[in-house]
Motif scaffolding. Structure first.
Motif, PDB file in Angstrom:
ATOM      1  N   LEU A   1       0.816  -1.228   0.000  1.00 26.22           N
ATOM      2  CA  LEU A   1       0.000   0.000   0.000  1.00 26.22           C
ATOM      3  C   LEU A   1       0.845   1.272   0.000  1.00 26.22           C
ATOM      4  N   ALA A   2       2.146   1.153   0.292  1.00 24.04           N
ATOM      5  CA  ALA A   2       2.954   2.359   0.422  1.00 24.04           C
ATOM      6  C   ALA A   2       4.410   2.042   0.116  1.00 24.04           C
ATOM      7  N   TYR A   3       5.149   3.081  -0.285  1.00 27.66           N
ATOM      8  CA  TYR A   3       6.572   2.874  -0.479  1.00 27.66           C
ATOM      9  C   TYR A   3       7.298   2.964   0.860  1.00 27.66           C
ATOM     10  N   TYR A   4       6.894   3.956   1.680  1.00 26.72           N
ATOM     11  CA  TYR A   4       7.469   4.007   3.026  1.00 26.72           C
ATOM     12  C   TYR A   4       6.361   4.294   4.027  1.00 26.72           C
ATOM     13  N   ALA A   5       6.583   3.862   5.246  1.00 21.21           N
ATOM     14  CA  ALA A   5       5.615   4.111   6.325  1.00 21.21           C
ATOM     15  C   ALA A   5       6.376   4.006   7.629  1.00 21.21           C
ATOM     16  N   HIS A   6       6.545   5.132   8.322  1.00 22.45           N
ATOM     17  CA  HIS A   6       7.230   5.029   9.603  1.00 22.45           C
ATOM     18  C   HIS A   6       6.605   5.893  10.691  1.00 22.45           C
ATOM     19  N   ALA A   7       6.978   5.557  11.911  1.00 24.53           N
ATOM     20  CA  ALA A   7       6.421   6.255  13.077  1.00 24.53           C
ATOM     21  C   ALA A   7       7.565   6.849  13.887  1.00 24.53           C
ATOM     22  N   THR A   8       7.403   8.109  14.314  1.00 24.54           N
ATOM     23  CA  THR A   8       8.434   8.760  15.134  1.00 24.54           C
ATOM     24  C   THR A   8       7.773   9.498  16.299  1.00 24.54           C
ATOM     25  N   LEU A   9       8.540   9.675  17.368  1.00 20.36           N
ATOM     26  CA  LEU A   9       8.030  10.375  18.548  1.00 20.36           C
ATOM     27  C   LEU A   9       8.574  11.789  18.609  1.00 20.36           C
ATOM     28  N   GLU A  10       7.755  12.731  19.078  1.00 19.07           N
ATOM     29  CA  GLU A  10       8.206  14.080  19.399  1.00 19.07           C
ATOM     30  C   GLU A  10       8.054  14.207  20.907  1.00 19.07           C
ATOM     31  N   ARG A  11       9.145  13.929  21.603  1.00 14.60           N
ATOM     32  CA  ARG A  11       9.092  13.797  23.058  1.00 14.60           C
ATOM     33  C   ARG A  11       8.726  15.112  23.759  1.00 14.60           C
ATOM     34  N   PHE A  12       9.300  16.216  23.280  1.00 15.08           N
ATOM     35  CA  PHE A  12       9.101  17.476  23.992  1.00 15.08           C
ATOM     36  C   PHE A  12       7.642  17.937  23.961  1.00 15.08           C
ATOM     37  N   LYS A  13       6.956  17.649  22.871  1.00 17.31           N
ATOM     38  CA  LYS A  13       5.559  18.079  22.763  1.00 17.31           C
ATOM     39  C   LYS A  13       4.585  16.942  23.110  1.00 17.31           C
ATOM     40  N   GLY A  14       5.067  15.721  23.028  1.00 19.75           N
ATOM     41  CA  GLY A  14       4.182  14.604  23.303  1.00 19.75           C
ATOM     42  C   GLY A  14       3.356  14.205  22.085  1.00 19.75           C
ATOM     43  N   LEU A  15       4.039  13.939  20.980  1.00 19.69           N
ATOM     44  CA  LEU A  15       3.353  13.558  19.738  1.00 19.69           C
ATOM     45  C   LEU A  15       3.939  12.258  19.181  1.00 19.69           C
ATOM     46  N   LEU A  16       3.095  11.509  18.508  1.00 19.66           N
ATOM     47  CA  LEU A  16       3.545  10.369  17.704  1.00 19.66           C
ATOM     48  C   LEU A  16       3.126  10.693  16.274  1.00 19.66           C
ATOM     49  N   LEU A  17       4.079  10.724  15.361  1.00 19.32           N
ATOM     50  CA  LEU A  17       3.770  11.027  13.962  1.00 19.32           C
ATOM     51  C   LEU A  17       3.935   9.773  13.120  1.00 19.32           C
ATOM     52  N   VAL A  18       2.942   9.487  12.310  1.00 20.44           N
ATOM     53  CA  VAL A  18       3.054   8.399  11.334  1.00 20.44           C
ATOM     54  C   VAL A  18       3.110   9.044   9.958  1.00 20.44           C
ATOM     55  N   GLN A  19       4.188   8.774   9.214  1.00 21.29           N
ATOM     56  CA  GLN A  19       4.380   9.389   7.894  1.00 21.29           C
ATOM     57  C   GLN A  19       4.424   8.303   6.828  1.00 21.29           C
ATOM     58  N   VAL A  20       3.620   8.496   5.792  1.00 22.12           N
ATOM     59  CA  VAL A  20       3.488   7.460   4.771  1.00 22.12           C
ATOM     60  C   VAL A  20       3.571   8.078   3.380  1.00 22.12           C
ATOM     61  N   GLY A  21       4.345   7.459   2.487  1.00 22.84           N
ATOM     62  CA  GLY A  21       4.370   7.853   1.077  1.00 22.84           C
ATOM     63  C   GLY A  21       3.587   6.816   0.299  1.00 22.84           C
ATOM     64  N   LEU A  22       2.499   7.206  -0.368  1.00 22.83           N
ATOM     65  CA  LEU A  22       1.560   6.216  -0.914  1.00 22.83           C
ATOM     66  C   LEU A  22       0.815   6.759  -2.122  1.00 22.83           C
ATOM     67  N   ASP A  23       0.045   5.909  -2.740  1.00 17.12           N
ATOM     68  CA  ASP A  23      -0.860   6.352  -3.787  1.00 17.12           C
ATOM     69  C   ASP A  23      -2.130   6.873  -3.098  1.00 17.12           C
ATOM     70  N   GLN A  24      -2.642   7.988  -3.638  1.00 10.09           N
ATOM     71  CA  GLN A  24      -3.807   8.632  -3.016  1.00 10.09           C
ATOM     72  C   GLN A  24      -4.946   7.643  -2.731  1.00 10.09           C
ATOM     73  N   SER A  25      -5.146   6.721  -3.667  1.00 12.91           N
ATOM     74  CA  SER A  25      -6.273   5.796  -3.548  1.00 12.91           C
ATOM     75  C   SER A  25      -6.158   4.893  -2.312  1.00 12.91           C
ATOM     76  N   ALA A  26      -4.926   4.771  -1.791  1.00 13.57           N
ATOM     77  CA  ALA A  26      -4.727   3.854  -0.656  1.00 13.57           C
ATOM     78  C   ALA A  26      -4.836   4.563   0.697  1.00 13.57           C
TER      79      ALA A  26
END
Lengths: 427, 440
Positions: free
Chosen positions: A303-328
């Motif tokens: 469904l995607a070429y890349y998909a990863h998760a990272t934390l932003e500790r100082f603000k308290g965030l979890l970001l999931v970033q995905v490179g994909l086709d719009q349809s997915a």
């Protein structure tokens, strides 16, 4: 003031905490000074400072003169830069040099480098209390172009936009450069005011590491710090955590072929042990080829070429970033949420957990192999108030159980879903 | 196995050494044993990249679609159990690969169980689990990767530029190919290329870190790669004038971008001579465009270039080119100013020569700052049989006259090409924080 912190020696000079660790394994050394201020409307003026300061000092009339001085120090790199850590704006000055043992005649590269750094930071080229108008206008234009050029990196752009939407009204929404409009409306006197504000009120930290000369090291650092104006540091306000609310969604369109999906999750404040569990959680979710997102979203469902998760500790965030086709996009978001729920329910195999743990421990073990990595680690520990060396930090992860990982993600909620998708031309 | 299996080279300035050996199957090996680091890095590199699109073997000529080397790199990460990544990850190791114009390299870093990881790395490159089904499955992932690159204006500009410099040399094609070209890649094609180029005589391995060279050599002896040399790649000689001196296309960038450069009109076969040419060209570009250059400063003050200016030189056995790029509101004026700057005879005074010598020494010392640098650098040098630790010697032999001569030879009117990415439509938003987000 403690005498040691996170494996570094520690002291205070001129009111500035100084952490240092000589290490002859290296052939270079680095000294860095950083100051933090809250992210606010002055961000644009601050972000202009690195460019302006590199245009010369009272001693070096222009940029080539400054660059030649660095070249004579065997290519020493003296760099001012700004960064964003949670809701703080950080101004950093670093001196990176080879050890004198490797240069003909063993010159005093630390002393000469600190003098250059002091010229850059404390004695910039000013006219009537401001950076010269011509230089200011040129650098403002440059900064505007650079801020707009972020769009050329679609993944970085999508992340910036996702944070702007998710954290609207919070300091976190302000981009590191302050925003194009804010840069364009800057007046010539504002960057110098921002420099003085940083030096007078910034929360400072100095670090030194690598092949440092041990003799009179602190005297030399002291001499450098005495060049700075009298200081009255101001505390950084705590980050605000919004109440749980309905998921927001934004779709923006541009001429792109690959869509970018960014999911912004919120995490409540927690102690260090809980954050260790969260680091493993993020690793299990999207921390590399062993993760759920890589195996399920990329490899199994393509469904995607890349998909990863990272934390932003100082603000308290979890970001999931995905490179994909719009349809997915809808399917991927659904799958991410499904995997988050499974992990939160503790459905984690021993193999998965041990692989994530091995990755985190290995990354921590290699921190001490790089001067920059170790300094960054130590500065971060200082800001978080965690007096642990990389080796001691590893202990937090050694016995973490699947149940603790699941528990660490309690209170996690999806705040915003952002999609950068193709317009008609990009399809 | 004793020390006699190795040839040991020392750098006395930095107190470092590299151990050289060749396995009984012909795999070139370099080891940098050092206790300075906790982490070890290893790289296996093949002289096979995106420009190797044609070769002759067994009397027959073979032509490959563009992007085949990169496709093959992807496929080698797959085995019968689909567990290649997992094996490394369980030991906390990070494994990856990269394909360039002339090389494909596989590498890992690890703080533990280095020999086990090395065995897996050698196993990874020593077989190809390629089936029509798994080749088809990978096509979508690679197409996504290509689309991601095609969204980068810098990537598009670079290949527009190379397409102007070269009319027939395959360096003009994107490393990963295009969505159309990879559609023609089959399992048979990948296997033909694998068997042709993945051979010990076409490979080199380097390991750096807290390792025992003898144990590394023993592991390398267990490598199951086929022995022998790879077939010669064939391509049409492309050393004439540039195909087109100007090319522009509209792209969705906030500001126009220009890339200009010169093509080498001859190539140097001897790797040592090629490295020297590389160094002399780098010094020429540094003299013109580094931040300490009054020439760059003059262009900047006149508003022709800004801090986005960057430059470089790339060469191999069959091609070489310099490039300078920047953003500009007036790409024609910027291109013309950069072209004139590169054609105008350069002057190098004693002060510059002294400064650049110091800077290069600093750069050389810094190159020993990580195990990755050490392993990756040695693997690349080993592939070309470059003697280790010769950089300073090479550098001290360069004179100002060499740089002036190199400019005359390299910067010729009919060797110059320009590519422009013309700023097109507006981007969404303007880089500012957007105050309101829709909640649903």
């Amino acid at each position: 003031m403690v005498e040691a912190f996170a494996g570094f020696h520690a002291t205070e000079i001129e009111g500035v905490p100084v952490l240092w660790l000589p290490d002859r394994r290296f052939k270079t050394f680095r000294f860095a000074l950083q100051a933090r201020r809250p992210m606010d409307r002055r961000a644009a003026a601050r972000s202009l400072l690195p460019g302006l300061l590199l245009q010369g000092t009272r001693r070096d009339p222009d940029r080539p003169a400054l660059a030649r001085r660095m070249e004579r120090l065997f290519g020493a790199v003296v760099v001012p830069s700004t960064g964003k850590e949670g809701e703080c704006h950080v101004l950093r000055f670093s001196l990176d040099s080879i050890a004198p043992d490797h240069a003909p005649g063993h010159p005093d590269l630390l002393g000469d480098g600190l003098e250059l750094l002091a010229d850059l930071l404390a004695r910039p080229r000013l006219e009537n209390g401001a950076f010269p108008e011509e230089v200011f206008v040129r650098e403002r234009t440059q900064a505007t172009h650079a801020a707009r050029a972020l769009f050329n990196d679609k993944a970085a752009w999508a992340t910036q936009q996702a944070l702007a939407h998710a954290c609207a009204g919070e300091p976190m929404a302000i981009p590191e450069h302050g925003g194009v409009e804010a840069i364009e409306s800057l007046r010539a006197d504002e960057p110098e005011k921002a420099r003085q504000d940083f030096l007078a009120h910034g929360e400072m930290l100095a670090l030194a590491h690598g092949a440092l000369p041990e003799e009179s090291l602190l005297e030399r650092i002291g001499k450098f710090l005495r060049e700075l104006p009298t200081r009255s540091p101001e505390p950084i306000p705590a980050s605000r955590h919004p109440e749980h609310r309905t998921r927001g969604a934004t779709v923006e369109r541009a001429t792109v072929q690959q869509s970018k999906l960014v999911l912004v999750f919120r995490l409540p404040a927690a102690d260090s042990a809980t954050w260790a569990g969260r680091v493993l959680f993020a690793s299990l979710l999207g921390g590399g080829p062993h993760s759920r997102l890589f195996r399920e979203v990329r490899e199994k469902h393509s469904l995607a070429y890349y998909a990863h998760a990272t934390l932003e500790r100082f603000k308290g965030l979890l970001l999931v970033q995905v490179g994909l086709d719009q349809s997915a996009a809808a399917r991927v978001e659904e799958e991410v949420l499904r995997q988050v729920d499974e992990l939160r329910a503790g459905t984690i195999t021993t193999d998965e957990l041990e692989t994530a743990r091995a990755g985190v421990l290995s990354a921590l073990a290699s921190v001490s192999d790089g001067i920059g990595e170790r300094m960054e680690f130590t500065a971060r520990q200082w800001l978080l108030g965690q007096d642990r060396s990389p080796e001691q930090q590893q202990e937090l992860y050694v016995h973490t159980t699947a149940a603790q990982v699941a528990q660490a993600a309690e209170g996690l909620w999806l705040d915003h879903s952002y999609l950068l998708a193709p317009d008609d031309e990009g399809v | 196995m004793g020390q006699h299996d190795f040839e040991i080279h020392k750098d006395r300035l930095l107190d470092e050494e590299v151990w050289l050996a060749t396995t009984s199957h012909g795999l070139r090996l370099r080891v940098v044993p050092t206790e300075r680091f906790q982490e070890a890095a290893a790289m296996v590199s093949f002289r096979y990249g995106s420009t190797d699109l044609g070769f002759v073997e067994g009397g027959g000529a073979h032509r490959s679609p563009e992007g085949v080397a990169h496709y093959l790199e992807h496929k080698l990460f797959e085995d019968e159990e689909l567990k290649v990544f997992d094996r490394f990850a369980r030991r906390g190791a990070r494994v990856n690969a990269m394909t360039g114009f002339t090389r494909t390299s596989y590498h890992f870093t690890a703080t533990d169980q280095v020999l086990e990881n090395l065995d897996d790395l050698l196993h990874l490159v020593s077989r190809a689990h390629v089936t029509p089904e798994n080749v088809d499955k990978e096509r979508g992932i690679i197409a996504q990767e290509i689309r991601m690159y095609e969204d980068s204006a810098d990537y598009r500009l670079f290949f527009d530029f190379l397409g102007g410099l070269f009319g027939s040399h395959p360096v003009r094609h994107p490393v990963g190919g295009t969505v159309a070209s990879i559609a023609d890649i089959t399992a048979d094609e990948l296997l033909a290329c694998y068997h042709a180029f993945y051979r010990t005589g076409n490979a080199a391995m380097a390991v750096a870190g807290p390792v025992d060279p003898h144990a590394i050599l023993q592991a390398a002896e267990g490598c199951k790669l086929a022995s022998g040399k790879a077939p010669e790649s064939v391509w049409e000689e492309d050393l004439g004038p540039v195909l087109r001196s100007w090319f522009e296309r509209e792209l969705q960038v906030p500001r126009s971008k220009v890339m200009l450069g010169f093509k080498d009109r001859d190539v140097v076969g001897d790797p040592e001579a090629r490295l020297r040419r590389h160094l002399v060209t780098e010094i020429l570009l540094d003299r013109l465009f580094s931040p300490s250059s009054e020439i760059r400063e003059d262009l900047r003050r006149r508003g022709i270039v800004d801090d986005s200016l960057s430059f470089g030189y790339l060469s191999d056995f069959s091609f070489g080119f310099s490039s300078v790029s920047c953003e500009s509101d007036d790409p024609r004026a910027a291109a013309e100013a950069l072209r004139r700057t590169m054609l105008r005879p350069v002057e190098l005074d004693e002060d510059y020569v002294d400064r650049v010598r110091r800077k290069m020494l600093g750069r050389y010392v810094r190159s020993f700052g990580s195990v990755r640098n050490l392993a990756f650098g040695q693997a690349q040098e080993a592939l070309d049989d470059i003697t280790p630790f010769r950089m300073l010697e090479r550098f001290s032999s360069v004179t100002a006259a060499d740089v002036v001569a190199r400019q005359r030879e390299h910067c010729r009117e009919d060797s110059c090409a320009v590519a422009v990415a013309v700023a097109g439509q507006q981007r969404p938003g303007n880089g500012s924080a957007i105050p309101a987000a829709q909640r649903s």
